[in-house]
Each structure stands twice: as structure tokens, then as C-alpha cells.
Scaffold this active site. Structure first.
Site, PDB file in Angstrom:
ATOM      1  N   GLY A   1      43.787  44.445  44.056  1.00  0.00           N
ATOM      2  CA  GLY A   1      44.357  44.699  45.202  1.00  0.00           C
ATOM      3  C   GLY A   1      44.852  45.981  44.843  1.00  0.00           C
ATOM      4  N   ASN A   2      45.973  46.241  45.390  1.00  0.00           N
ATOM      5  CA  ASN A   2      47.523  47.954  44.881  1.00  0.00           C
ATOM      6  C   ASN A   2      48.074  47.581  45.906  1.00  0.00           C
ATOM      7  OD1 ASN A   2      46.881  49.902  46.959  1.00  0.00           O
ATOM      8  ND2 ASN A   2      45.310  49.645  46.114  1.00  0.00           N
ATOM      9  N   ARG A   3      49.130  48.182  45.301  1.00  0.00           N
ATOM     10  CA  ARG A   3      50.524  47.578  45.711  1.00  0.00           C
ATOM     11  C   ARG A   3      51.311  48.763  47.675  1.00  0.00           C
ATOM     12  NH1 ARG A   3      54.892  49.519  42.152  1.00  0.00           N
ATOM     13  NH2 ARG A   3      56.517  48.966  43.459  1.00  0.00           N
TER      14      ARG A   3
END
Ligand code: CTP
Length: 405
Positions: free
Chosen positions: A211-213
Site C-alpha cells: 500500500g501507500n500513505r
């Protein structure tokens, strides 16, 4: 339905004898369709019962800054309001507002609110005419606050003079006028805007993902602003735990491939596509059917490329300027602007919003942002540090200019 349907009014009541008239104000607002959130100061509680306002508005009356902090804090209350009315407003509350003090729920909420504010003063003539009050009122007026009244007439104790709170009907008229003057341009009326927001998740096994932030805050702010400006808005939300803005149609997705399907399903009807989502460039080539176990050793996760949705939309047009207008985002850490110009060209977008995510006050999970909006026509607009909803409006200003008439 009255003409204030869908409007949320923060009704501040402060400690003066005229507080009893706030009940009539609440009733008229509710009649006109508004949702009314009453906030009482301690002084107001001595003049009018919370039960009266609760009964009339059907909403909880708030007065304590220490109550329900995670639920509806002063910040949430202030943000939710479309307009705030202080009726009646004492000299003391006016002084606090002018000075930016925040020592109770009402003043803290108003300091956090950006909506138009209507103030209906009520006090004795001498207090109204005092140089301090006059200066405070001038400060508020200069800041764009709508000060209405006071009227002249019989005051508490039988004195006659200026200082009576205006009649409830006049206060409601002032609320309507304040809303009208603050109403945003409906410059996206009749347009369909597709916004992607959040960050995709690419599954590794049934419990893990890459995932990412990205939280989705910027994309949600754009969807909200576009809806306020009259657009029909479709929000493709990737794993964003944020409430759906009013009037927006939401399509929840998880992965980049799902996001692509959702966008491609909407693009034909879109005048504008804003791609604020952080889409994973890679996904695991295979997804393990059952949870990977430590005992099986350190896994090697082979990745494969995801389609670049923005580039795909760009390539489907014969060039910039065609429909739909394409707005991309770039989150960069090194030499953001130069990379932004390259990306704008490479993806065939009309506008590219460049975010320097190495700054702590911009980018992921913050409420503020600092962006530069690059245009395929060579234009460059810098939006200095501002709330994401303000940044959203500046981006939409560029979109409107790009759409032409
Ligand atoms: N984007 C997309 N599909 C992808 C990756 C990105 O549509 N698979 C869109 C994003 O929504 C954003 C823009 O492309 O609007 C820029 O994303 P970014 O990740 O910064 O670009 P990359 O293509 O990853 O460029 P680079 O790897 O060179 O930084």
C-alpha cells in the site's frame, strides 16, 4: 421544504436577557429547513433552558468544551457549519471574538470555523456606545463578519435606547444574506467530474497488501469543492476512511485494477477526470491463496506492472484540450517541479498538481498542502501553504479556466 434545507446553522446564544428570543430564531430556522446546532455560553444557560432549544431543534445543545471531544469537537462543529449566528451577542463575546480568544465552546468553535458569521448584538446603550465595543465591532466588520443591529427600544430595566437585539425574522434575513454572499460560484454546474482519491492496496495474500500513505484527504476535498460548485461528482475512493462529501456519488475500490475499471466505466460521461489517488505502479504477480507462513521461509514477492490509468486516458485523446480534461497529481521528493513538467507531458494530462511530499506540512495525511499547478499550455500557478479545501478550489479554478465556455 424551506429554502434553508441542507444548511447547517451554528446558533450561538450568549448571556443576555434577549436569549429567550433565540428560541424563536431556532424555530424559524428549523421551519425554513435548516439543521440547527445550538451552542450556549454559561451565561446563556442562566437565561434559557437547554431543553427548550433541544426540543425546538431536535439536536443536542452543547456548551462544554470538554464534552464529547472525539465525537463532535469544536473543530468538527465549526467545520460542519455553513453559517454561524450569534443571537444575542453580548459585549463580552464580541470582545472575545475581536481579540481571537477561545475560552469556551462557542468562541473555540468560531475560531475553528471558516463559514460566514452573523452577530446580533444586545446590550445596554452605554455598553454599545463604549469606545471598546465600537472598536471591537469595527474589527469584526472589517473581517467580513455581518453585524446586524442593535435596534432601539426598551431595554432590560425599562431604559430606552440602542441595544435591543434585532427581531428573529431580521436575524434570519441576515443569515440568508450572509449565505448568499458567501455562496461559491456554480461554475461547474452541468459538468460531470470524476475524482479518484486514496491509495490502492495490492494483495500479497489474504491478509497482506502493498500500500501507500495516501489518506484521500486531497481528493475528497476536490470532490467536495466540485459538488459545491455545482458539478455532478463521482468519487472513486481507494481505501479511504473518510465520510462521503454531500451530493457526491462514491465508488469504493481496493486495487489499481479495480480503480481502472471504475474510472473507465465513468469516463465517457466525464467532462473532467481528476486523478488524485496514489495508484500502485506494481502489484504482486500472483496472490497467495492462503496466508504466507514464516515456517515456509522468507517469501520472494514477484511484482508486475499495473496499467497507468492516467497515461491510458491521456493516450486515448488526440491531445491536451480534448474532453475529458485530465488532471494528474505527482507526489515527488526530489526536484518536484522538473519531474512534474516531464510527467505532465509523458502522461498527456492538461494539468498536473505537483506535491513536494518531503515537506512535513504538505502531502500525505496533512490537512494543509502546498502545490504547484502546471498546465500543458505552459502555465504555472503556485498555491502557497493552505487548507486542502482551499487548495481544492484553486485547482478547480484552473479546471474551469481550462474548460472554457
Ligand atoms: N497514476 C495512474 N495509474 C498508475 C500510476 C499513477 O493513473 N498506475 C496517476 C496518479 O493517479 C497520478 C499520476 O498518475 O495522478 C502520477 O502518479 P505518480 O505515481 O507520481 O507517477 P508515476 O507514473 O508513478 O511516475 P514515477 O514513477 O516516474 O514517479
Amino acid at each position: 421544504m424551506g429554502d434553508l434545507a441542507g444548511v447547517r446553522v451554528l446558533l450561538g446564544v450568549t448571556g443576555g436577557i434577549a436569549a429567550y428570543k433565540a428560541a424563536l430564531v431556532a424555530r424559524l430556522l428549523v421551519h425554513a429547513g435548516a439543521t440547527v446546532d445550538p451552542v450556549l455560553t454559561r451565561g446563556a444557560e442562566r437565561f434559557i433552558g437547554a431543553a427548550t432549544l433541544e426540543g425546538l431543534t431536535g439536536r443536542r445543545v452543547r456548551s462544554d468544551v470538554w464534552e464529547d471531544i472525539p465525537g463532535e469537537s469544536h473543530v468538527a462543529l465549526g467545520r460542519a457549519a455553513d453559517v454561524a449566528l450569534i443571537y444575542p451577542a453580548t459585549a463580552h463575546t464580541i470582545a472575545k471574538l475581536a481579540g481571537g480568544l477561545a475560552d469556551d465552546l462557542l468562541t473555540t468553535t468560531l475560531l475553528a470555523a471558516t463559514c460566514p458569521l452573523v452577530v446580533a448584538p444586545a446590550m445596554h446603550t452605554e455598553m454599545w456606545q463604549h469606545a471598546a465595543t465600537a472598536a471591537n465591532v469595527a474589527t469584526l466588520t472589517g473581517r467580513g463578519v455581518h453585524v446586524i443591529g442593535p435596534a432601539s427600544g426598551i431595554l432590560m430595566g425599562g431604559d430606552v435606547g440602542a441595544g435591543r437585539v434585532v427581531e428573529p425574522e431580521d436575524a434570519i434575513a441576515a443569515v440568508r444574506a450572509a449565505l448568499a454572499s458567501a455562496a461559491p460560484d456554480r461554475d461547474l454546474q452541468g459538468r460531470t467530474v470524476v475524482v479518484t482519491a486514496g491509495g490502492t492496496r495490492e494483495p500479497i495474500d489474504p491478509v497482506r497488501y502493498l500500500g501507500n500513505r495516501s489518506t484521500g484527504k486531497m481528493g475528497f476535498a476536490i470532490a467536495d469543492a466540485a459538488a459545491r460548485r455545482g458539478a455532478s461528482v463521482h468519487l472513486v475512493a481507494a481505501n479511504a476512511g473518510l465520510p462521503t462529501p454531500d451530493g457526491v456519488t462514491r465508488h469504493d475500490v481496493t486495487t489499481a485494477l479495480e480503480l481502472r475499471d471504475a474510472v473507465l466505466g465513468l469516463v465517457d460521461r466525464a467532462d473532467v477526470v481528476v486523478k488524485a489517488a496514489a495508484v500502485a505502479d506494481f502489484r504482486p504477480a500472483t496472490v497467495a491463496a492462503s496466508k504466507l507462513k514464516k515456517a515456509d521461509g522468507v517469501p520472494v514477492v514477484e511484482l508486475t506492472r499495473n496499467p497507468d490509468v492516467l497515461a491510458e486516458l491521456g493516450a486515448a485523446r488526440s491531445g491536451p484540450g480534448e474532453r475529458p480534461l485530465l488532471v494528474g497529481f505527482a507526489a515527488e521528493t526530489d526536484d518536484p517541479e522538473q519531474r512534474g513538467w516531464d510527467k505532465l507531458k509523458r502522461k498527456g494530462a492538461d494539468l498536473l498538481v505537483v506535491n513536494d511530499v518531503s515537506r512535513s506540512d504538505a502531502g500525505f495525511a496533512t490537512d494543509t498542502n502546498h502545490v504547484v499547478i502546471l498546465g500543458a499550455d505552459g502555465s504555472r500557478v503556485e498555491v502557497a501553504l493552505a487548507a486542502k479545501r482551499e487548495v481544492a478550489d484553486r485547482i478547480l479554478d484552473r479546471v474551469v479556466a481550462g474548460l472554457g465556455d
